[in-house]
Motif scaffolding. Structure first.
Motif, PDB file in Angstrom:
ATOM      1  N   UNK A 158      -9.129  13.418   5.475  1.00  0.00           N
ATOM      2  CA  UNK A 158      -8.790  12.696   5.377  1.00  0.00           C
ATOM      3  C   UNK A 158      -7.673  11.771   5.536  1.00  0.00           C
ATOM      4  N   UNK A 159      -7.634  10.544   5.119  1.00  0.00           N
ATOM      5  CA  UNK A 159      -6.599  10.064   4.546  1.00  0.00           C
ATOM      6  C   UNK A 159      -6.697   8.327   4.223  1.00  0.00           C
ATOM      7  N   UNK A 160      -6.150   7.709   2.958  1.00  0.00           N
ATOM      8  CA  UNK A 160      -6.287   6.936   2.625  1.00  0.00           C
ATOM      9  C   UNK A 160      -5.184   5.778   2.197  1.00  0.00           C
ATOM     10  N   UNK A 161      -6.096   5.201   2.289  1.00  0.00           N
ATOM     11  CA  UNK A 161      -5.076   3.509   1.944  1.00  0.00           C
ATOM     12  C   UNK A 161      -5.234   3.283   0.752  1.00  0.00           C
ATOM     13  N   UNK A 162      -3.817   3.710  -0.654  1.00  0.00           N
ATOM     14  CA  UNK A 162      -4.428   2.548  -1.762  1.00  0.00           C
ATOM     15  C   UNK A 162      -3.459   1.067  -1.735  1.00  0.00           C
TER      16      UNK A 162
ATOM     17  N   UNK B  12       0.719  -1.266   0.039  1.00  0.00           N
ATOM     18  CA  UNK B  12       0.109   0.208   0.129  1.00  0.00           C
ATOM     19  C   UNK B  12       0.672   1.142   0.067  1.00  0.00           C
ATOM     20  N   UNK B  13      -0.307   2.565  -0.691  1.00  0.00           N
ATOM     21  CA  UNK B  13       0.863   3.975   0.678  1.00  0.00           C
ATOM     22  C   UNK B  13      -0.714   4.551   0.435  1.00  0.00           C
ATOM     23  N   UNK B  14      -0.003   5.569   0.528  1.00  0.00           N
ATOM     24  CA  UNK B  14      -1.076   6.462   1.067  1.00  0.00           C
ATOM     25  C   UNK B  14      -1.602   7.658   1.150  1.00  0.00           C
ATOM     26  N   UNK B  15      -2.899   8.748   0.720  1.00  0.00           N
ATOM     27  CA  UNK B  15      -3.010   9.769   0.217  1.00  0.00           C
ATOM     28  C   UNK B  15      -3.402  10.696   0.717  1.00  0.00           C
TER      29      UNK B  15
END
Length: 373
Positions: free
Chosen positions: A332-336, A322-325
């Motif tokens: 809000x943080x998102x897991x990609x 994963x990465x995050x943005x």
């Protein structure tokens, strides 16, 4: 002259006002963001998303149809993605990278865009089957074209290395995290002893995560690599069960600590990492924390924080790397990450789910999800 009905006029005015309000509400609802449904149509492994200064999101990853290199997708909202085509190609004259192009990450620095990536190094006098190294390419735009910064990898640790990830600290230093491949790295452990006793495997190879300082211009390293994370040695280690599933199920004779992604919140560094076979259903994500960029990192007792959900009635397996943005307002943080479903088969596809760190400093990922968000 006809008499005017004041009550009728008042009723008409009121109904017009209500109708206008309803129309406005419909228009407001129509302007809401498009509903997102995982998985996305983007067929990437190891996805990385950059929120650039132009206000657009750019996603890079392994595969996706690129030839000897990488492609990129752009999006204004993390929902609707446009294929921008191939942005980097190796295996050309002057390139150090010749095959197996993996795990690109792109960073915006001083008006330029720097791509960190893994590939096979053409310098291979001993003809190693895995000769991966990490290199850097640069471009003026997030859509490329990216050109290699050097005719050689960023550095040579003496073993195959992949999955580079960078973090800058407040004092102006830059640190690289990467994974040493399992290749030719057999490790003695209680897990290896058990596998041999059960007749599964004669030896178990492992990949480990290292950290090293790099020059701010990304032209070289400073100092020596430091071992930060590795699979557990003891069977009674709390991390052992989930990090050893590829071995204990007889899937493959390797254990992984790979795909590091690190960010800082408050005074704590959070390193997310993936364990188990990247091509199997048990691929999953955990995290560790430290007060310093080069550790020591302590694994969370809450691991894994992202894993397959088929035992819970879901359809997703192989969740990892994963990465995050962040949302554009930074709230809000998102897991990609990539994963698989029965419908997608062995094809890795991208998922995006909400994540965050709670008031107690515990990292969580609200996934994998496949329902409308």
């Amino acid at each position: 002259m006809r008499k005017v009905n004041k009550f009728a006029i008042w009723a008409f005015a009121l109904s017009s006002l209500l109708l206008s309000s309803c129309v406005t509400k419909v228009k407001e609802n129509q302007s809401q963001p498009t509903v997102s449904i995982n998985p996305l149509s983007v067929k990437f492994g190891d996805p990385y998303v950059l929120l650039a200064s132009d206000g657009m999101y750019y996603m890079y990853g392994t595969g996706g149809g690129a030839v000897d290199g990488f492609s990129v997708y752009s999006s204004p909202d993390l929902v609707n993605w446009k294929d921008e085509g191939q942005v980097y190609r190796g295996n050309i004259e002057g390139s150090w990278a010749v095959a197996n192009f993996w795990a690109p990450e792109v960073y915006e620095r001083n008006g330029k865009f720097y791509m960190l990536f893994s590939a096979d190094w053409k310098v291979n006098p001993t003809k190693e089957l895995e000769n991966f190294r990490i290199g850097v390419a640069v471009a003026d735009k997030p859509t490329g074209p990216f050109k290699e910064l050097s005719s050689a990898p960023l550095f040579d640790p003496g073993y195959p290395a992949i999955d580079g990830n960078l973090i800058d600290t407040e004092d102006g230093r830059t640190f690289l995290y990467y994974s040493r491949c399992c290749y030719k790295n057999p490790v003695e452990s209680e897990i290896a002893e058990q596998a041999k006793k059960e007749g599964k495997f004669d030896e178990i190879e492992e990949s480990w995560i290292y950290g090293i300082e790099v020059k701010p211009d990304l032209t070289g390293v400073i100092g020596e690599p430091i071992l930060l994370l590795r699979p557990p040695l003891k069977l009674d280690d709390k991390q052992s069960e989930w990090e050893s599933r590829s071995v204990t199920t007889g899937e493959v004779n390797r254990r992984w600590s790979e795909g590091p992604y690190t960010f800082k919140k408050g005074d704590t560094y959070y390193m997310m990492y993936s364990a188990n076979y990247f091509g199997g259903k048990n691929y999953a994500v955990g995290y560790a924390t430290s007060k310093n960029p080069l550790g020591p990192f302590i694994k969370s007792p809450d691991n894994p924080v992202l894993e397959k959900n088929i035992e819970k009635g879901g359809i997703v397996t192989g969740t990892g790397h994963n990465s995050a943005t962040w949302s554009k307002d930074g709230k809000q943080m998102y897991c990609v990450y990539h994963g698989r479903t029965e419908k997608t088969g062995n094809e890795r596809v991208v998922f995006i789910d909400k994540m965050g760190v709670d008031e107690n400093g515990r990292l969580y990922v609200e996934g994998p999800t496949t329902a409308p968000e």
